[in-house]
Design an enzyme around this catalytic site. Sequence first.
Site, PDB file in Angstrom:
ATOM      1  N   ASP A   1       1.016  -1.175   0.214  1.00 31.27           N
ATOM      2  CA  ASP A   1      -0.092  -0.064   0.080  1.00 31.27           C
ATOM      3  C   ASP A   1       0.779   1.157   0.068  1.00 31.27           C
ATOM      4  OD1 ASP A   1      -2.329   1.200   0.107  1.00 31.27           O
ATOM      5  OD2 ASP A   1      -2.430   1.347   2.411  1.00 31.27           O
TER       6      ASP A   1
ATOM      7  N   GLU B   1       2.508   4.797  -4.070  1.00 37.39           N
ATOM      8  CA  GLU B   1       2.454   5.650  -5.495  1.00 37.39           C
ATOM      9  C   GLU B   1       3.667   6.271  -5.572  1.00 37.39           C
ATOM     10  OE1 GLU B   1       0.129   5.625  -2.935  1.00 37.39           O
ATOM     11  OE2 GLU B   1      -1.109   4.335  -4.000  1.00 37.39           O
TER      12      GLU B   1
ATOM     13  N   ASP C   1      -9.044   3.718  -1.861  1.00 35.75           N
ATOM     14  CA  ASP C   1     -10.132   4.154  -0.988  1.00 35.75           C
ATOM     15  C   ASP C   1     -11.488   4.743  -1.464  1.00 35.75           C
ATOM     16  OD1 ASP C   1      -8.101   3.372   0.960  1.00 35.75           O
ATOM     17  OD2 ASP C   1      -7.260   5.486   1.144  1.00 35.75           O
TER      18      ASP C   1
HETATM   19  C1  GLC Z   1      -4.593   3.328   2.734  1.00 34.66           C
HETATM   20  C2  GLC Z   1      -5.283   2.055   2.160  1.00 34.66           C
HETATM   21  C3  GLC Z   1      -6.194   1.400   3.151  1.00 34.66           C
HETATM   22  C4  GLC Z   1      -5.616   1.137   4.465  1.00 34.66           C
HETATM   23  C5  GLC Z   1      -4.987   2.462   5.015  1.00 34.66           C
HETATM   24  C6  GLC Z   1      -4.316   2.026   6.200  1.00 34.66           C
HETATM   25  O1  GLC Z   1      -5.662   4.482   2.953  1.00 34.66           O
HETATM   26  O2  GLC Z   1      -5.718   2.417   0.897  1.00 34.66           O
HETATM   27  O3  GLC Z   1      -6.660   0.488   2.483  1.00 34.66           O
HETATM   28  O4  GLC Z   1      -6.549   0.566   5.285  1.00 34.66           O
HETATM   29  O5  GLC Z   1      -4.211   3.283   3.957  1.00 34.66           O
HETATM   30  O6  GLC Z   1      -3.226   1.324   5.695  1.00 34.66           O
END
Ligand code: GLC
Length: 794
Positions: free
Chosen positions: A406, A409, A483
Site C-alpha cells: 500500500d 505511489e 479508498d
Molecule cells: C490506505 C489504504 C487503506 C488502508 C489504510 C491504512 O488508505 O488505501 O486500504 O486501510 O491506508 O493502512
Amino acid sequence: MQNSLAIHPDHFRQVQNDGFTDIGSLLDYESGGNTFRLHCQNGEVTAVFYNASTLRVTMNPDGEAELGRNSHVLIPGPEETDVRVEDAEDRLLLETNSMTVVVSKNPCRITLLDRATGKAMAAETERGMMYNARGEVACFKAMDADDHFYGFGEKAGFLDKRGEKMTMWNTDVYAPHNQETDPLYVSVPFFMGLREGKAYGIFFFNTFRTVLNLTGEQEYFFWAEGGQLDYFLFAGPGPKEVIGQYTALTGRIPLPPKWAIGYHQSRYSYQSEAEVRELVASYQQKQIPLDAIHLDIHYMNGYRVFTFDKSRFPAAGRLIRELKEAGIRIVPIVDPGVKADPEYGVFKQGIAQGAFCRKMDGSVFYGQVWPEKSAFPDFSEKDVRRWWGSLHRYYTNLGIEGIWNDMNEPSVFNDSKTMDLDVVHGNDGQPATHRELHNLYGYLMSKATYEGMKEEMDNKRPFVLTRAGYAGIQRYAAVWTGDNRSFWEHLEMSMPMCMNMGLSGIAFCGADVGGFAHDSNGQLLVRWTQLGALMPYFRNHSELKSIRQEPWAFGPAIEALVKRYITLRYQWLPYLYGLFREASLTGIPLMRPLLLEYPQDVNTYNLNDQFMLGSQVLVAPVTRPDTNVRAVYLPVGRWFDYWTDQVLEGGRHVLVQAPLDVLPIYVKEGAILPHVPGRLTTGEPEEELVLHVYLPQPGADAAEYTLYEDDGGSFDYSRGALYEQRITAALSEPLTLDIRAEIICGGYAPSWKRKTIIVHGAPAGLEVKVDGVAAALREPELPGLAGRIAVEWE
Ligand code: GLC
C-alpha cells in the site's frame, strides 16, 4: 483543500500547436529487417515491428530512438518479422502478415489500415507527432464518429472514455472518487479503440506524467511532459486480439494460489491477536467461508515494516500457523516508507547499503507517512529490489504467503502528495529523476515483493495485492481500487473501473466490498457482496472510524444473505479458477465488459452495470438502494436464469425481478459450468464436481468447455502437474444429449470423489449419453425445477 484558485487563468495551459514543432516531412529512410529509421525534416521516427501485429513507433528530435529504457516493463524484444515494403511517391506501405501500416511522407504520419475494409484506424491527423522546447511530446490521432475507447488502467467514471481527459500520475486519493477524480493510484497508458466491431490498441510507453485526451470531436491526443514519444500500435482486429497483443508485451497474471481467490476479510485494523482470534471464531461458528485475514498498519511495532508489535501480537508465528491449519492465511500490509529510526534494523541496513532514494545533492529523501519521518527504498535498483525481497523472509518464516503493498505511489503526507521530483533514482545505471520514474515506483515495489516472496516460498505461489502500479503490474500483483466509500455510486462504479482494468491487462482486480470509508449498511453490504462474489478479487475492507461491516454486523437476516453469496463464490470456484487459468495464458480477463464478447453489438459499447464472467455467464447486480427490479440487456441468443432456469430470448432489454436475496445471473444456452459444494475454505478438498450443462439447441454446434484443475498452490502445474479435460455436449437427436469428455492432460489427479452432471432445460424423456454410454439418472427431476435432471458421471 480546493477553492476557486484551482481555476485561476494562469493554471490553464492547453496543448496547442504553438510552441510545438512538427516532425515534418519524411526525407528518406533506412530499413533493416523489422526496423525502419525514418529521417524526417525535424527529427527521426523509428518504427520497429515487434511481431506481425505489434509496431513500436518512437520519435526523437535529435537522434536515434532509445529503445532500452525501462525495458523491464516489456516482456519480449522484437521478433524477426517479415515486412513487405512498398515505396510510393507520397507514402510508404509497410505490411506484415497481420498488419498494414501507411507512412505518409509529406508530412510524416503513421496510420493503421483495417485490412478487411482498407479504412484508416488510428490515423495521425494534420497535427501528427510533435515536441517542444520544454521537452513535452504529443501525438494526435483522428477520431471517427463511431469510435469508442476503453482501457486506461484504473480510472473512475464510465466504461467508454470517449469525451474524457485522463492523466497518468500515480496518486493517493482519499477524497471521494467520482468521474473527474483523476489521476488515481495506477497508471496504465494503454487503450483500445473500437469502431463497428474492429479494434486496435495503443500503449503509450512513457513513464512521465502523461495525458490522454479524448475530449475532441475529430481527434484525440496523448501527451507527456518529458521523455520520448514512444508508442506501441496493436493491430487487433478484434478487442480480444488487442488484449492478447498488449499482454504478450507487458505480461499476464500468474495463476494465483486458490486461497487468494477465496474470500478475504480486512479492517483498518484488526489490532491484536485476541481480535483476530475472535474474528476467526465468529466465522467458524457461523460457518461462513473465509480464506484470508488482512492485517493493516496496527500489527506493526510503531508502523515499522517487517515487525510485529509484541504486546498486541505476542505470538504472531503461532497465530499464523494455527490459522493456516484451519485454512486461513494472514496477509500483512507492507508500505514502502521505512521509519527513520537509527535503532531499527531495516533502516540501518538501508542506510548502510545506500538503498534509499536520494535527492540531487546526494542526501536521503525523507517524507512523512504513517511512521512519521521515513526513507523510501529505491526500487529502480536491482540490488535494492533483491534486498527488499529478501526482507520478506521475516514474513515467510512466520508462515505468511501473501503481502499487501500500500502507499506505493509513493504516497507522502506533503503538498505534492509524493516524493520530491528532484530525487534521482539509480535505475540500474540509467539514472532517472522521480519525474520520470514516479509512475513505476509501485510496480517496482510489487515486483521486488513478488520475486522475494517467490524466492522464499519453496515452490509455493505468492499472492501480492497492490494499490499502485504501471503497465505490467499484472505480472506481480492483484490490484484493488483503493479508498472507495460505502456509497451506492461506488458500488456501481466498481464495475466499469474493474472492467477497464481487465481490458488493460489487470485481470485480477477488485474493490473494497462494503466500501472502505463512510458507514456501510446492511442492504449495501448484501448488494456489494453479491457483486464481489463474482469479481476477480473479493475482499471486504473498511476504515478505522467507520462502523463495522463484517458479514454479521447488520443482524441475522443480512448475515444470512451475505453468507449465501460468499458461499456462492466457493461453489463457483472451479469455474473462476478455470478463468484465472485462461487469463494467465491469454490475458483475457475473467470479468468482461459485454463489448469484449459482442463487439459488433452497439448496445454493449457503454454498458456499465453488467458484465460477463467468462464468455458464458452474464451478471447484472443491483446497485441502487431499495431497488428490487432492474433492466438487463441480454445479447442475442437464449439465456437461462441461473436461479429459476427460465429461458429468455436475448437481443433485447428485459426487466427482471431482483429482491435483496437475488443477484441476477444468466447463463448462455449451450454453456457448461462446473460447480463444487460450498466449503469453509478453498483448502478443504473438493469432494464433488457438478457439471451444469445448459441444453444447446438441436443441431447447434456442440457446447464446449475445458475443465482445469491442479494442486491449487504450487508451481508444479508449470511442469505438467495439471488436469485438463475437454468436455463437449451436443443434442445429436432431439432427445439425446451426447456428452463427451476427453482428458487432455492427466498430470494431476483431482480430489473429486463423485461427479454429477446436471442438465438444464431437459425435455421430458431426454437421454443423456456420456462418451457414448447411457448415463444413469441420479435424480429424474430436481425438486421445484422442471427441466433439470441429474446423471452420474464416472
Ligand atoms: C490506505 C489504504 C487503506 C488502508 C489504510 C491504512 O488508505 O488505501 O486500504 O486501510 O491506508 O493502512
